[in-house]
Each structure stands twice: as C-alpha cells, then as structure tokens.
Design a protein around this motif. Structure first.
Motif, short mmCIF file in Angstrom:
data_model
loop_
_atom_site.label_atom_id
_atom_site.label_comp_id
_atom_site.label_asym_id
_atom_site.label_seq_id
_atom_site.Cartn_x
_atom_site.Cartn_y
_atom_site.Cartn_z
N TYR A 1 -9.57 -1.01 10.54
CA TYR A 1 -10.35 -0.59 9.38
C TYR A 1 -9.81 0.73 8.80
O TYR A 1 -9.77 0.92 7.58
N GLU B 1 -6.62 -0.14 6.95
CA GLU B 1 -6.97 -0.81 5.69
C GLU B 1 -7.41 0.20 4.63
O GLU B 1 -6.97 0.14 3.48
N SER B 2 -8.24 1.14 5.02
CA SER B 2 -8.72 2.14 4.04
C SER B 2 -7.59 3.04 3.56
O SER B 2 -7.55 3.43 2.39
N ILE C 1 -4.41 2.15 3.31
CA ILE C 1 -3.58 1.33 2.42
C ILE C 1 -4.25 1.17 1.06
O ILE C 1 -3.62 1.31 0.02
N HIS C 2 -5.57 0.94 1.05
CA HIS C 2 -6.30 0.84 -0.22
C HIS C 2 -6.28 2.16 -0.97
O HIS C 2 -6.17 2.16 -2.21
N VAL D 1 -3.47 2.65 -3.13
CA VAL D 1 -3.48 1.65 -4.20
C VAL D 1 -2.49 0.50 -3.90
O VAL D 1 -1.71 0.11 -4.74
N LYS D 2 -2.56 0.02 -2.69
CA LYS D 2 -1.78 -1.13 -2.28
C LYS D 2 -2.72 -2.25 -1.87
O LYS D 2 -3.86 -1.99 -1.47
N ARG D 3 -2.24 -3.47 -1.99
CA ARG D 3 -3.02 -4.62 -1.55
C ARG D 3 -2.84 -4.84 -0.07
O ARG D 3 -1.78 -4.58 0.49
N CYS D 4 -3.90 -5.31 0.55
CA CYS D 4 -3.78 -5.65 1.96
C CYS D 4 -4.77 -6.74 2.28
O CYS D 4 -5.76 -6.93 1.59
N GLY D 5 -4.47 -7.48 3.30
CA GLY D 5 -5.41 -8.56 3.65
C GLY D 5 -4.82 -9.51 4.63
O GLY D 5 -3.77 -9.42 5.12
#
Length: 152
Positions: free
Chosen positions: A138, A141-142, A144-145, A148-152
C-alpha cells in the motif's frame, strides 16, 4: 508468425521444408484451448503429462507438437508416427512433432517471441517476507500514485 521465425535460435534441429513457412496462429500447453493451425507444447507434470493430451490437441487443430523424448508414444495416440534421428517427425495427418529437451523452457522462449516480450514492457516490484507485505504494498502504491504513474 512463421514457424521458422518463431523457433530461430531456439530449436537447432532441421525443420521439414514444408513447415518452414507454416503460419503459427496460436500457442498452447492446454489441449482444451488448442485451435486450428496452433502449436501445442506437451508439458510434463506431476499429476498429468501433456503428452497424454496430444491426440486431443491434434483433433482440435494443432499442426505443430512440441514434446520431450517423443519416441515413447503417449497413451491412446492412434496417429501413426514416423521417427527420425533428426529430432523431428511427420505424421500422416500433416502434423510436425519437434523433440526438445526442456518443453517448459522452450514454451517460455517461443512465448516471449510470439507475444513480443510483454514482460519487458512493464515494471514490477516484488515484496516478500513474513510480516508487513500488505502495508509495504500500500505504501508503494501511494508513492507511485503520488508520482502520477499508473499502477495495478
């Protein structure tokens, strides 16, 4: 993709001239998913051996069969096989069989080439350990967001 391009540098034994320009439309290691003009890789397993499903793959349209040590016939394979010391065989049903030492590695190599090396196009991060994996993922993920990048 042409068979000769697909296996170039991966399969070093000679290929029948009639199959060099053969257009491989699909690659599968599951006979239930095999389609017309496909390449089927018979993977050995602990519970099941892919060689036992070669006939099913041929019935569904596989024209190229890849397996390890094909001199031992799979169970219930009624297609007559003509063995050759070159490591390739032709059946009367126009199926080319390629003998490889490691079908799993062969599948990896041709899969990379057939699908354009998809793993080279993504970045991945692995998190291992006993405790804290969810928290760390988590946090990553935060971050990376926030960048301003996509992640998933």
């Amino acid at each position: 993709m042409r068979l000769s391009e697909l296996i170039d540098g991966i399969y070093h034994k000679p290929l029948p001239a009639s199959y060099r320009d053969f257009e491989v439309l699909t690659i599968s290691c599951d006979s239930r998913e095999e389609q017309k003009d496909g390449l089927f890789v018979a993977l050995p397993g602990f519970k099941f051996n892919g060689r036992d499903f070669i006939k099913d793959a041929i019935d569904k349209g596989a024209r190229i069969i890849v397996c390890c040590h094909p001199e031992a016939k799979p169970k219930d394979l009624k297609v007559p096989l003509d063995f050759s010391p070159l490591g390739l065989r032709m059946t009367t049903d126009n199926v080319c069989v390629l003998d490889v030492d490691d079908p799993k590695y062969f599948l990896h190599c041709i899969g990379q080439r057939f699908y354009g090396s998809p793993s080279d196009k993504i970045k991945s991060i692995g998190v291992t350990g006993t405790n804290g994996k969810t928290t760390v993922t988590y946090l990553i993920e935060s971050i990376i967001h926030a960048a301003v990048k996509r992640c998933g």
